[in-house]
Design an enzyme around this catalytic site. Structure first.
Site, mmCIF file in Angstrom:
data_model
loop_
_atom_site.group_PDB
_atom_site.id
_atom_site.type_symbol
_atom_site.label_atom_id
_atom_site.label_comp_id
_atom_site.label_asym_id
_atom_site.label_seq_id
_atom_site.Cartn_x
_atom_site.Cartn_y
_atom_site.Cartn_z
ATOM 1 N N ASN A 1 0.881 -1.154 0.082
ATOM 2 C CA ASN A 1 0.106 -0.147 -0.150
ATOM 3 C C ASN A 1 0.824 1.552 -0.096
ATOM 4 O OD1 ASN A 1 -1.458 2.287 1.023
ATOM 5 N ND2 ASN A 1 -3.171 0.959 1.568
ATOM 6 N N HIS B 1 0.835 6.450 1.889
ATOM 7 C CA HIS B 1 1.444 7.226 2.807
ATOM 8 C C HIS B 1 3.049 7.619 2.205
ATOM 9 C CE1 HIS B 1 -1.628 6.879 5.476
ATOM 10 N NE2 HIS B 1 -1.584 5.523 5.522
ATOM 11 N N HIS C 1 -5.694 3.574 -1.791
ATOM 12 C CA HIS C 1 -6.959 3.894 -1.229
ATOM 13 C C HIS C 1 -7.343 5.794 -1.825
ATOM 14 C CE1 HIS C 1 -9.613 4.504 2.615
ATOM 15 N NE2 HIS C 1 -10.138 4.580 1.609
ATOM 16 N N ARG D 1 -9.070 8.162 -1.267
ATOM 17 C CA ARG D 1 -10.096 8.656 -0.118
ATOM 18 C C ARG D 1 -11.196 9.928 -0.536
ATOM 19 N NH1 ARG D 1 -10.346 7.576 5.250
ATOM 20 N NH2 ARG D 1 -8.975 6.131 5.998
ATOM 21 N N THR E 1 -8.400 3.934 8.614
ATOM 22 C CA THR E 1 -9.741 3.024 8.525
ATOM 23 C C THR E 1 -9.985 2.284 9.960
ATOM 24 O OG1 THR E 1 -9.334 2.746 6.182
ATOM 25 C CG2 THR E 1 -10.986 1.420 6.848
ATOM 26 N N GLU F 1 -11.144 -9.078 2.807
ATOM 27 C CA GLU F 1 -9.904 -8.714 3.484
ATOM 28 C C GLU F 1 -10.270 -8.515 5.076
ATOM 29 O OE1 GLU F 1 -7.124 -5.655 1.916
ATOM 30 O OE2 GLU F 1 -6.510 -5.091 3.784
ATOM 31 N N HIS G 1 -3.751 -4.145 7.764
ATOM 32 C CA HIS G 1 -4.181 -2.879 8.435
ATOM 33 C C HIS G 1 -3.222 -3.061 9.718
ATOM 34 C CE1 HIS G 1 -5.926 0.980 8.938
ATOM 35 N NE2 HIS G 1 -5.618 0.814 10.008
#
Ligand SMILES: CC(=O)[C@@H](O)[C@H](O)COP(=O)(O)O
Ligand SMILES: NCC(=O)COP(=O)(O)O
Length: 248
Positions: free
Chosen positions: A12, A15, A48, A50, A106, A156, A196
């Protein structure tokens, strides 16, 4: 349950974009991070988009669609605007996530049980354009049954509570909840992913759960990359989870 020792790493890159958006600069570019991650062993790239666009932007997603050699896992809230965007984008995977503007990250899973009709319609629309749809849910038996009921091929499991556990006993209880959830999902024939809050210290126990297909990892990996570089951070994580999955 069919088990395999193979485990996939979804990197991911949200960031990387967080750092860029903090100053409105052109760097660091999440697209470069994605390409580096692929070279270092990532099996897929997660982004993601957002609603508040706090990190990933449309530009990132569109460029990634063109350049990725692996596959995109596109995380999105269940809104009409995002559904229309995803239908045009046609990513390999879409992961439907709950989203609120005020949250730091999240914080929980999608409540599929309470909005089955809405989620089922979204799953059908996205499946129709060729995306494999996954639902980001807590390892809660009711939510897993509902994910199957709405026709999602994948889930997930949210590992945040495991990652945030304050004591070994709490972590063990959360781990068990996730392991049970993986087994339940597999019984329904679902592809079961997890993610996560996973990091270099807590990931192995999750990777060792039989039946876990893919782990999506971002924040800890990007943080580690500040010190060792993005390719090394990805390669280290991949080695860690691959070795752990051999112990299944
Ligand atoms: C859905 C999920 O767990 C991740 O994509 C996470 O949302 C990363 O982004 P945030 O830190 O903005 O939540
Ligand atoms: N879906 C989880 C994810 O993509 C990465 O979450 P995190 O490692 O950034 O907490």
């Amino acid at each position: 349950m069919t088990t395999t020792n193979r485990i996939l790493l979804g990197v991911n890159i949200d960031h990387v974009a967080t750092l860029r958006q903090a100053r409105g600069t052109r760097y660091p570019d999440p697209v470069k991070a994605a390409l580096d991650a692929e070279q270092a062993g990532a099996d897929g790239i997660t982004v993601h988009l957002r609603e508040d666009r706090r990190h990933i932007q449309e530009r990132d997603v569109l460029l990634l669609k063109d350049v990725l050699q692996t596959r995109m896992n596109f995380e999105m809230g269940v809104t009409e605007a995002m559904l229309a965007f995803a239908e045009r984008l046609r990513p390999a995977h879409v992961c439907l996530v709950p989203e609120t503007r005020q949250e730091l990250t999240t914080e929980g899973g999608l409540d599929v049980a309470r909005q089955q009709a809405r989620i089922q319609a979204a799953v059908q629309r996205l499946s129709a354009v060729g995306s494999e749809v996954s639902l980001f849910i807590d390892a809660d038996p009711r939510q897993i049954d509902s994910a199957h009921a709405v026709g999602a091929p994948a889930i997930e499991l949210h590992t945040g509570r495991y990652a945030d556990a304050h004591t070994p006993a709490e972590a063990a209880a959360e781990w068990q909840r996730i392991a049970d959830g993986v087994a339940q999902g597999a019984q329904w024939g679902l592809v079961v992913n997890a993610g996560h809050g996973l990091n270099y210290h807590n990931v192995e126990a999750i990777a060792a759960i039989p039946g876990v297909n893919e782990l999506n990892i971002g924040h800890a990996l990007v943080a580690h990359a500040l010190f060792v570089g993005f390719p090394a951070a990805v390669a280290q994580m991949k080695a860690l989870i691959t070795a752990a999955a051999q112990r299944r």
